[in-house]
Enzyme design. Structure first.
Site, short mmCIF file in Angstrom:
data_model
loop_
_atom_site.label_atom_id
_atom_site.label_comp_id
_atom_site.label_asym_id
_atom_site.label_seq_id
_atom_site.Cartn_x
_atom_site.Cartn_y
_atom_site.Cartn_z
N ARG A 55 11.82 6.58 2.46
CA ARG A 55 12.06 5.17 2.76
C ARG A 55 12.57 5.03 4.18
O ARG A 55 12.19 4.11 4.91
CB ARG A 55 13.05 4.55 1.78
CG ARG A 55 13.48 3.13 2.19
CD ARG A 55 14.35 2.43 1.17
NE ARG A 55 15.33 3.27 0.54
CZ ARG A 55 16.49 3.66 1.09
NH1 ARG A 55 16.78 3.31 2.35
NH2 ARG A 55 17.33 4.40 0.42
N TYR A 108 -1.13 -19.41 7.96
CA TYR A 108 -1.46 -18.76 6.70
C TYR A 108 -0.59 -19.33 5.58
O TYR A 108 0.62 -19.50 5.74
CB TYR A 108 -1.25 -17.26 6.84
CG TYR A 108 -1.28 -16.49 5.55
CD1 TYR A 108 -2.33 -16.63 4.65
CD2 TYR A 108 -0.25 -15.62 5.22
CE1 TYR A 108 -2.35 -15.93 3.45
CE2 TYR A 108 -0.26 -14.91 4.03
CZ TYR A 108 -1.30 -15.06 3.15
OH TYR A 108 -1.32 -14.38 1.97
N ASP A 180 1.96 -14.14 15.38
CA ASP A 180 1.11 -13.48 14.40
C ASP A 180 -0.23 -13.22 15.08
O ASP A 180 -1.00 -14.14 15.35
CB ASP A 180 0.94 -14.36 13.16
CG ASP A 180 0.16 -13.67 12.04
OD1 ASP A 180 -0.65 -12.77 12.35
OD2 ASP A 180 0.34 -14.04 10.88
N LYS A 205 -5.97 -6.52 7.46
CA LYS A 205 -7.12 -7.20 8.03
C LYS A 205 -7.85 -6.31 9.04
O LYS A 205 -8.36 -5.26 8.67
CB LYS A 205 -6.68 -8.54 8.62
CG LYS A 205 -5.77 -9.38 7.70
CD LYS A 205 -6.35 -9.65 6.33
CE LYS A 205 -5.61 -10.71 5.53
NZ LYS A 205 -4.22 -10.41 5.18
#
Length: 385
Positions: A55, A108, A180, A205
């Site tokens: 992690r 979005y 973004d 994406k």
């Protein structure tokens, strides 16, 4: 951290080599998948390469994070389990109860939901602005504004924001500018070089590029901000797994050639759509009559693979176009090598219904893939009827 040894290389070279050091044990030319949770220590506190628990850090994820920083020209890159996980970490790092955020009027749906339904519950306020209009951004500022959030090109209306201009507004207001960059990718656009403070990506994406992985990223221009984000990434834990990191790294190697083909195909598709009698409006920044065309031409290498268009006959007609498409796969998401089609109002942007971000019912959004352009044109022609 960014790998300074690659900073003077071309983008295409950095995409392949930054973070991708040959394995010192075997000479493997790509980073291994370190599918491991914990690491043997050489005595208490004696960490090999700083790794103690995956992690907190994993060598495969480190390779991806170094690559991301190099591609965006940032000081620190961080990889997450999803784009929204990256956004959540960013907002909880930069904001406190009582702070204010300016968000775009075209974004979005998941980003809007995060602000409207999650972050607002612990006292963060937000206002909507047309970020393509500097006056609208200035009007939305308050003395408590800490972040200005921008998508350019925006999702799904393909709006264009002048990053350098809004960066100046943010600096004057003592706020951070977050961009973004998912629709453009770092190959087409470099927000940090234009004055942004942090770049956000859905790695799902264009960066992954093959519709086979979910991931997110943050890249910070300032090392101190990067360290603070890294602290919260570890404290909150929504990290990218080693296999997902490896898949994204593999996708990034072909990002430049893919984006060139996406952009070329989209240009041909947009041109066809502008001439089709059943299409009432085409939203693509590569078109000379797009209101953001000049700004996009200034700050982007080319115009990308995303197009939205409106059809005669309203919402039901738009839905039917989506249903009739065959080569264009009906599905959410974008940026894969295969072309996708969707109805934003009922799919990706259903969460903004009734808000200032609501999208037109007659809108269709397409992610233009890298197939043969003639085949794509034929499919859209038959879908439009």
């Amino acid at each position: 951290m960014s790998d300074d040894s690659h900073e003077h290389q071309s983008f295409e070279t950095r995409a392949i080599h930054a973070g991708n050091t040959a394995d010192p044990l075997t000479g493997a030319v790509v980073p291994p998948i370190y599918q491991v949770s914990t690491y043997k220590q050489d005595g208490v506190g004696g960490l090999r390469g700083g790794y103690e628990y995956s992690r907190s850090g994993n060598p495969t994820r480190t390779a991806l994070e170094e690559n991301l920083a190099a591609l965006e020209g940032g000081r620190r890159g961080l990889a997450f389990a999803s784009g929204l996980a990256a956004e959540d970490c960013l907002l909880r790092t930069l904001l406190s109860p009582g702070d204010h955020v300016v968000i775009p009027n075209d974004a979005y749906g998941g980003t809007f939901r995060l602000f409207a339904k999650v972050v607002s519950r612990w006292g963060v306020e937000w206002s909507v602005a047309d970020t393509s209009d500097p006056a609208s951004v200035r009007a939305a500022l308050t003395p408590k504004t800490k972040v200005i959030w921008v998508e350019t090109p925006s999702n799904p209306l393909l709006g264009i924001t002048d990053i350098a201009v809004v960066a100046d507004i943010a600096r004057s207001a003592g706020a951070k500018l977050v961009v973004d960059n998912t629709f453009a990718s770092p190959y087409l656009q470099q927000p940090l070089a234009l004055g942004a403070d942090v770049v956000v990506h859905s790695l799902t994406k264009y960066m992954g590029g093959h519709s086979d992985v979910v991931g997110g990223a943050l890249i910070a221009a300032d090392a101190a901000v990067g360290e603070e984000l890294a602290y919260h990434q570890n404290a909150m834990g929504a990290v990218a797994g080693p296999f997902d990191s490896w898949i994204v790294l593999r996708g990034i190697k072909t990002l430049a050639v893919r984006m060139d083909r996406h952009s070329d195909n989209a240009t041909k598709v947009a041109d066809m759509l502008t001439r089709h009698p059943k299409v009432t409006k085409v939203l693509y920044p590569g078109l000379p009559d797009h209101p953001g065309h000049d700004v996009a031409a200034k700050q982007m290498r080319s115009f990308g693979g995303m197009i939205s268009f409106q059809v005669a006959g309203g919402e039901e007609a738009a839905v039917e176009v989506c249903n009739r498409a065959k080569l264009f796969t009906l599905g959410e998401s974008l940026g894969g090598v295969e072309s996708l089609i969707e109805h934003p109002g009922r799919m990706t942007h259903a969460s903004v219904a009734g808000s200032a971000l609501e999208v037109p019912g007659d809108l269709v959004r397409i992610s233009v893939g890298i197939e043969n352009a003639d085949d794509l044109l034929a499919d859209l022609t038959q879908a439009l009827g």
